[in-house]
Design an enzyme around this catalytic site. Structure first.
Site, PDB file in Angstrom:
ATOM      1  N   GLY A 176      -7.714  10.034   2.896  1.00  0.00           N
ATOM      2  CA  GLY A 176      -9.071   9.465   2.965  1.00  0.00           C
ATOM      3  C   GLY A 176      -8.994   8.063   2.390  1.00  0.00           C
ATOM      4  N   LEU A 177     -10.021   7.698   1.607  1.00  0.00           N
ATOM      5  CA  LEU A 177     -10.074   6.333   1.055  1.00  0.00           C
ATOM      6  C   LEU A 177      -8.936   6.062   0.079  1.00  0.00           C
ATOM      7  CD1 LEU A 177     -13.744   5.655  -0.144  1.00  0.00           C
ATOM      8  CD2 LEU A 177     -12.527   4.526   1.728  1.00  0.00           C
ATOM      9  N   VAL A 178      -8.069   5.131   0.421  1.00  0.00           N
ATOM     10  CA  VAL A 178      -6.970   4.734  -0.465  1.00  0.00           C
ATOM     11  C   VAL A 178      -7.098   3.232  -0.690  1.00  0.00           C
ATOM     12  CG1 VAL A 178      -4.472   4.777  -0.830  1.00  0.00           C
ATOM     13  CG2 VAL A 178      -5.512   6.429   0.746  1.00  0.00           C
TER      14      VAL A 178
ATOM     15  N   GLY B 183       0.775  -1.239   0.000  1.00  0.00           N
ATOM     16  CA  GLY B 183       0.000   0.000   0.000  1.00  0.00           C
ATOM     17  C   GLY B 183       0.805   1.287   0.000  1.00  0.00           C
TER      18      GLY B 183
ATOM     19  N   LYS C 233      -6.110   7.277  15.235  1.00  0.00           N
ATOM     20  CA  LYS C 233      -5.626   8.274  14.275  1.00  0.00           C
ATOM     21  C   LYS C 233      -5.753   9.698  14.843  1.00  0.00           C
ATOM     22  CE  LYS C 233      -3.985   5.598  11.140  1.00  0.00           C
ATOM     23  NZ  LYS C 233      -2.569   5.636  10.770  1.00  0.00           N
TER      24      LYS C 233
ATOM     25  N   ARG D 282       6.928  -6.588   8.596  1.00  0.00           N
ATOM     26  CA  ARG D 282       7.073  -7.923   9.207  1.00  0.00           C
ATOM     27  C   ARG D 282       7.281  -9.004   8.159  1.00  0.00           C
ATOM     28  NH1 ARG D 282       1.465  -7.596  12.235  1.00  0.00           N
ATOM     29  NH2 ARG D 282       1.078  -6.809  10.136  1.00  0.00           N
ATOM     30  N   ARG D 283       6.817  -8.764   6.913  1.00  0.00           N
ATOM     31  CA  ARG D 283       6.853  -9.832   5.904  1.00  0.00           C
ATOM     32  C   ARG D 283       8.138  -9.750   5.062  1.00  0.00           C
ATOM     33  NH1 ARG D 283       0.942  -8.940   3.588  1.00  0.00           N
ATOM     34  NH2 ARG D 283       1.488  -6.808   4.168  1.00  0.00           N
TER      35      ARG D 283
ATOM     36  N   THR E  30      -5.835  -0.072  -0.941  1.00  0.00           N
ATOM     37  CA  THR E  30      -4.610  -0.830  -0.607  1.00  0.00           C
ATOM     38  C   THR E  30      -5.099  -2.141   0.009  1.00  0.00           C
ATOM     39  OG1 THR E  30      -4.603   0.067   1.628  1.00  0.00           O
ATOM     40  CG2 THR E  30      -3.367   1.324  -0.020  1.00  0.00           C
TER      41      THR E  30
ATOM     42  N   TYR F 295     -10.422   2.713  15.845  1.00  0.00           N
ATOM     43  CA  TYR F 295      -9.482   3.075  14.772  1.00  0.00           C
ATOM     44  C   TYR F 295      -9.399   4.604  14.669  1.00  0.00           C
ATOM     45  CZ  TYR F 295      -7.306   3.884  10.282  1.00  0.00           C
ATOM     46  OH  TYR F 295      -6.463   4.347   9.293  1.00  0.00           O
TER      47      TYR F 295
HETATM   48  P1  NDP Z   1      -1.763  -1.875   3.937  1.00  0.00           P
HETATM   49  O1  NDP Z   1      -2.460  -2.946   4.711  1.00  0.00           O
HETATM   50  O2  NDP Z   1      -1.682  -2.010   2.470  1.00  0.00           O
HETATM   51  O3  NDP Z   1      -0.305  -1.651   4.521  1.00  0.00           O
HETATM   52  C1  NDP Z   1      -0.065  -1.622   5.903  1.00  0.00           C
HETATM   53  C2  NDP Z   1       1.414  -1.713   6.160  1.00  0.00           C
HETATM   54  O4  NDP Z   1       1.621  -1.614   7.576  1.00  0.00           O
HETATM   55  C3  NDP Z   1       2.000  -3.026   5.690  1.00  0.00           C
HETATM   56  O5  NDP Z   1       3.218  -2.792   5.049  1.00  0.00           O
HETATM   57  C4  NDP Z   1       2.231  -3.790   6.981  1.00  0.00           C
HETATM   58  O6  NDP Z   1       3.395  -4.570   6.869  1.00  0.00           O
HETATM   59  C5  NDP Z   1       2.495  -2.645   7.966  1.00  0.00           C
HETATM   60  N1  NDP Z   1       2.235  -3.065   9.339  1.00  0.00           N
HETATM   61  C6  NDP Z   1       1.054  -3.354   9.914  1.00  0.00           C
HETATM   62  N2  NDP Z   1       1.239  -3.762  11.171  1.00  0.00           N
HETATM   63  C7  NDP Z   1       2.582  -3.733  11.389  1.00  0.00           C
HETATM   64  C8  NDP Z   1       3.399  -4.044  12.496  1.00  0.00           C
HETATM   65  N3  NDP Z   1       2.888  -4.482  13.651  1.00  0.00           N
HETATM   66  N4  NDP Z   1       4.749  -3.919  12.367  1.00  0.00           N
HETATM   67  C9  NDP Z   1       5.275  -3.481  11.217  1.00  0.00           C
HETATM   68  N5  NDP Z   1       4.564  -3.167  10.127  1.00  0.00           N
HETATM   69  C10 NDP Z   1       3.219  -3.287  10.226  1.00  0.00           C
HETATM   70  O7  NDP Z   1      -2.529  -0.525   4.332  1.00  0.00           O
HETATM   71  P2  NDP Z   1      -2.255   0.996   3.918  1.00  0.00           P
HETATM   72  O8  NDP Z   1      -1.081   1.114   3.049  1.00  0.00           O
HETATM   73  O9  NDP Z   1      -3.535   1.555   3.466  1.00  0.00           O
HETATM   74  O10 NDP Z   1      -1.956   1.609   5.366  1.00  0.00           O
HETATM   75  C11 NDP Z   1      -0.778   2.326   5.671  1.00  0.00           C
HETATM   76  C12 NDP Z   1      -1.123   3.419   6.661  1.00  0.00           C
HETATM   77  O11 NDP Z   1      -2.019   4.334   6.072  1.00  0.00           O
HETATM   78  C13 NDP Z   1      -1.789   2.936   7.956  1.00  0.00           C
HETATM   79  O12 NDP Z   1      -1.250   3.651   9.039  1.00  0.00           O
HETATM   80  C14 NDP Z   1      -3.244   3.306   7.733  1.00  0.00           C
HETATM   81  O13 NDP Z   1      -3.928   3.495   8.947  1.00  0.00           O
HETATM   82  C15 NDP Z   1      -3.095   4.587   6.956  1.00  0.00           C
HETATM   83  N6  NDP Z   1      -4.245   5.009   6.189  1.00  0.00           N
HETATM   84  C16 NDP Z   1      -4.779   4.210   5.224  1.00  0.00           C
HETATM   85  C17 NDP Z   1      -5.866   4.644   4.494  1.00  0.00           C
HETATM   86  C18 NDP Z   1      -6.555   3.805   3.472  1.00  0.00           C
HETATM   87  O14 NDP Z   1      -7.703   4.119   3.090  1.00  0.00           O
HETATM   88  N7  NDP Z   1      -5.922   2.754   2.948  1.00  0.00           N
HETATM   89  C19 NDP Z   1      -6.422   5.985   4.700  1.00  0.00           C
HETATM   90  C20 NDP Z   1      -5.798   6.722   5.766  1.00  0.00           C
HETATM   91  C21 NDP Z   1      -4.722   6.257   6.441  1.00  0.00           C
HETATM   92  P3  NDP Z   1       3.527  -6.087   7.357  1.00  0.00           P
HETATM   93  O15 NDP Z   1       2.156  -6.684   7.377  1.00  0.00           O
HETATM   94  O16 NDP Z   1       4.465  -6.720   6.400  1.00  0.00           O
HETATM   95  O17 NDP Z   1       4.141  -5.951   8.708  1.00  0.00           O
HETATM   96  C1  8X3 Z   2      -8.377   4.999   6.474  1.00  0.00           C
HETATM   97  C2  8X3 Z   2      -9.478   5.789   5.851  1.00  0.00           C
HETATM   98  O1  8X3 Z   2     -11.938   6.346   6.108  1.00  0.00           O
HETATM   99  O2  8X3 Z   2     -11.339   4.009   5.875  1.00  0.00           O
HETATM  100  O3  8X3 Z   2      -7.867   5.656   7.575  1.00  0.00           O
HETATM  101  O4  8X3 Z   2     -10.892   5.173   7.911  1.00  0.00           O
HETATM  102  S1  8X3 Z   2     -10.975   5.291   6.485  1.00  0.00           S
END
Ligand code: NDP
Ligand code: 8X3
Length: 252
Positions: A184-186, A12, A157, A33-34, A188, A153
């Site tokens: 906002g909504l992304v 993401g 944030k 972690r992966r 991933t 959640y």
């Molecule tokens: P993804 O699930 O695609 O990516 C999440 C990433 O976080 C992965 O690389 C995962 O890596 C890592 N992660 C999760 N838990 C851990 C952990 N305990 N230790 C280390 N790494 C961790 O989601 P997004 O890319 O969407 O999310 C990234 C950030 O963006 C988050 O903070 C999310 O809250 C925020 N966000 C996302 C939005 C959305 O709509 N998608 C909107 C707003 C904010 P791995 O599993 O390999 O450890």
């Molecule tokens: C991720 C965006 O609106 O799904 O933080 O919470 S939302």
């Protein structure tokens, strides 16, 4: 050459940030972690940008000791981190607060709040010592106001917003910069993780609206990092065009 550390780079927004920084000429420390996914990303960056442009650290941000050991074990030439992107995070569940799952709550709080704090506490002292550095935290529109069933959640944030503002105050006497990016909504793996692997439910989140991509957010993150040293992009809210806030999404 500047060095950036991106937490949660396996997927993401974090993966897109790692790639965007690598393409912009930075050396990138990718974490998550992966190990297999980090290896794939590392191979790609090595191939496209050069062998000395990427370093991989496998650790869980919730494991404070493991995170500290991983960072302190960096080779000398990778230790001076210019930019920290605190991205690792997740949502688990979308339930009424009085019906929520304790384990889901603990994991979100441990990852989104305590994990981000661990990384900040581990990396920022070196930045302060060098009087140089930039912390970019990935918050969310969810932190602006709670939305239905988002409760914990959203609270994590909102905490990221306060923690970011607090850090900005605490380093205001230095040359460090602190930025909060609130997407906002992304689209991933976020919703797949939130719904514990239920792909159908996850797909529905992005139905009838063109969501943002990880690349859209990465562009903003790199922009903030590359702004002139006297310019501190304090906070940016990035929404899809048909999203107005955490609750209002107009779908076709
Ligand atoms: P993804 O699930 O695609 O990516 C999440 C990433 O976080 C992965 O690389 C995962 O890596 C890592 N992660 C999760 N838990 C851990 C952990 N305990 N230790 C280390 N790494 C961790 O989601 P997004 O890319 O969407 O999310 C990234 C950030 O963006 C988050 O903070 C999310 O809250 C925020 N966000 C996302 C939005 C959305 O709509 N998608 C909107 C707003 C904010 P791995 O599993 O390999 O450890
Ligand atoms: C991720 C965006 O609106 O799904 O933080 O919470 S939302």
């Amino acid at each position: 050459m500047k060095t950036v550390m991106v937490t949660g780079a396996t997927s993401g927004i974090g993966k897109a940030c790692a790639l965007a920084f690598a393409k912009a000429g930075y050396r990138v420390i990718i974490t998550g972690r992966r190990a297999g996914l980090l290896q794939e990303l590392s191979d790609w960056i090595r191939g496209e940008c050069g062998p000395d442009r990427v370093y991989t650290l496998v650790f869980d941000v919730c494991d404070r000791k493991g995170a500290e050991e991983a960072v302190s074990g960096l080779p000398e030439e990778w230790k001076m981190i210019d930019v920290l992107v605190n991205n690792a995070g997740l949502a688990l569940g979308l339930d009424k607060e009085y019906e929520g799952d304790y384990q889901d709550w603990d994991t979100m709080i441990d990852t989104n709040i305590k994990g981000l704090l661990t990384m900040t506490r581990t990396i920022v002292p070196g930045m302060v010592e060098r009087n140089h550095g930039h912390v970019i935290n990935i918050g969310s529109v969810a932190g602006d106001a709670a939305y239905a069933n988002g409760n914990v959640y959203c609270a994590t944030k909102a905490a990221v917003k306060s923690i970011t503002d607090g850090l900005r105050i605490d380093v205001a006497h230095t040359a460090l910069r602190v930025t909060l990016v609130k997407p906002g909504l992304v689209e991933t793996n976020f919703s797949k993780v939130r719904f514990h692997g239920d792909e159908k439910r996850a797909d529905n989140v992005y139905k009838g609206i063109k969501p943002l991509t990880g690349e859209d957010i990465a562009e903003v993150v790199v922009y903030a990092a590359q702004s002139p040293a006297h310019v501190q992009i304090a906070e940016i809210l990035v929404l899809a065009t048909h999203q107005a806030n955490g609750s209002v999404i107009v779908r076709e």
